[in-house]
Design a protein around this motif. Structure first.
Motif, PDB file in Angstrom:
ATOM      1  N   GLY A   5       5.861  -0.533   6.890  1.00  0.00           N
ATOM      2  CA  GLY A   5       4.169  -0.597   7.150  1.00  0.00           C
ATOM      3  C   GLY A   5       4.048   1.080   7.207  1.00  0.00           C
ATOM      4  O   GLY A   5       4.813   1.941   7.026  1.00  0.00           O
ATOM      5  N   PRO A   6       2.792   1.287   7.780  1.00  0.00           N
ATOM      6  CA  PRO A   6       2.496   2.526   7.809  1.00  0.00           C
ATOM      7  C   PRO A   6       3.289   3.450   9.213  1.00  0.00           C
ATOM      8  O   PRO A   6       3.613   2.430  10.068  1.00  0.00           O
ATOM      9  CB  PRO A   6       1.100   2.695   8.291  1.00  0.00           C
ATOM     10  N   ALA A   7       3.400   4.492   9.015  1.00  0.00           N
ATOM     11  CA  ALA A   7       4.252   5.141  10.144  1.00  0.00           C
ATOM     12  C   ALA A   7       3.791   4.995  11.377  1.00  0.00           C
ATOM     13  O   ALA A   7       2.619   5.167  11.521  1.00  0.00           O
ATOM     14  CB  ALA A   7       4.303   6.771   9.745  1.00  0.00           C
ATOM     15  N   ASP A  39       0.959   3.772   1.743  1.00  0.00           N
ATOM     16  CA  ASP A  39       1.140   4.474   3.147  1.00  0.00           C
ATOM     17  C   ASP A  39       2.423   3.418   3.748  1.00  0.00           C
ATOM     18  O   ASP A  39       2.889   3.851   4.670  1.00  0.00           O
ATOM     19  CB  ASP A  39       0.265   4.633   3.778  1.00  0.00           C
ATOM     20  N   PHE A  40       2.933   2.321   3.208  1.00  0.00           N
ATOM     21  CA  PHE A  40       3.966   1.517   3.848  1.00  0.00           C
ATOM     22  C   PHE A  40       5.299   2.024   3.372  1.00  0.00           C
ATOM     23  O   PHE A  40       5.465   2.250   2.224  1.00  0.00           O
ATOM     24  CB  PHE A  40       3.671   0.254   3.128  1.00  0.00           C
ATOM     25  N   VAL A  41       5.948   2.328   4.319  1.00  0.00           N
ATOM     26  CA  VAL A  41       7.319   2.776   4.350  1.00  0.00           C
ATOM     27  C   VAL A  41       8.324   2.128   5.113  1.00  0.00           C
ATOM     28  O   VAL A  41       8.061   1.280   6.149  1.00  0.00           O
ATOM     29  CB  VAL A  41       7.355   4.251   4.718  1.00  0.00           C
ATOM     30  N   SER A  50       2.757   2.092  13.000  1.00  0.00           N
ATOM     31  CA  SER A  50       2.194   0.825  12.888  1.00  0.00           C
ATOM     32  C   SER A  50       2.842  -0.155  12.112  1.00  0.00           C
ATOM     33  O   SER A  50       2.169  -0.534  10.957  1.00  0.00           O
ATOM     34  CB  SER A  50       0.881   1.108  12.647  1.00  0.00           C
ATOM     35  N   PRO A  93       0.828  -1.155   0.134  1.00  0.00           N
ATOM     36  CA  PRO A  93       0.141  -0.090  -0.066  1.00  0.00           C
ATOM     37  C   PRO A  93       1.035   1.314   0.027  1.00  0.00           C
ATOM     38  O   PRO A  93       2.016   1.080   0.498  1.00  0.00           O
ATOM     39  CB  PRO A  93      -0.784  -0.061   1.395  1.00  0.00           C
TER      40      PRO A  93
END
Length: 117
Positions: free
Chosen positions: A88-90, A65-67, A92, A63
């Motif tokens: 994952g998302p920042a 927003d995954f970094v 989380s 996705p």
């Protein structure tokens, strides 16, 4: 010539965290030996093209927003470096792991990824 610490950071952010194929490839050719070996729990691959395919498979299928982010201190010696990371998302993360690099002549010759269970 890049330091081991700089190579660790560039591997995480400029290669595996990079969603732009052109700049990702440029980073791979600058950071890694042409015959680099990449080892992860799935397989062992060799060379720029195989490494690029692994990086693309991770970020291109994730996705938006995954970094990738550093997860604590990095550790270095003259020819080895270790960096923990999250993906994952920042704030989380969906995954955590550690990258271990071996460096010769200012380039990464081996990248080993271990995943947190």
């Amino acid at each position: 010539m890049a330091t081991v610490a700089e190579l660790l950071a560039s591997n995480l952010h400029d290669v595996f965290g990079n969603r732009d194929p052109g700049s990702r490839r440029t980073a791979i050719e600058a950071l890694f030996a042409p015959d680099v070996t990449f080892i992860d729990p799935e397989e062992t691959v060799t060379g720029w093209d195989a490494l690029e395919a692994k990086a693309a498979g991770l970020v291109d299928g994730a996705p938006a927003d995954f970094v990738f982010a550093d997860d604590g201190l990095g550790y270095v010696s003259a020819d080895t470096g270790v960096q923990a990371w999250t993906f994952g998302p920042a704030g989380s993360p969906a995954a955590r792991g550690v990258d271990i690099i071996t460096v010769r002549g200012g380039r990464i010759t081996e990248l080993r990824t271990l995943l947190h269970e």
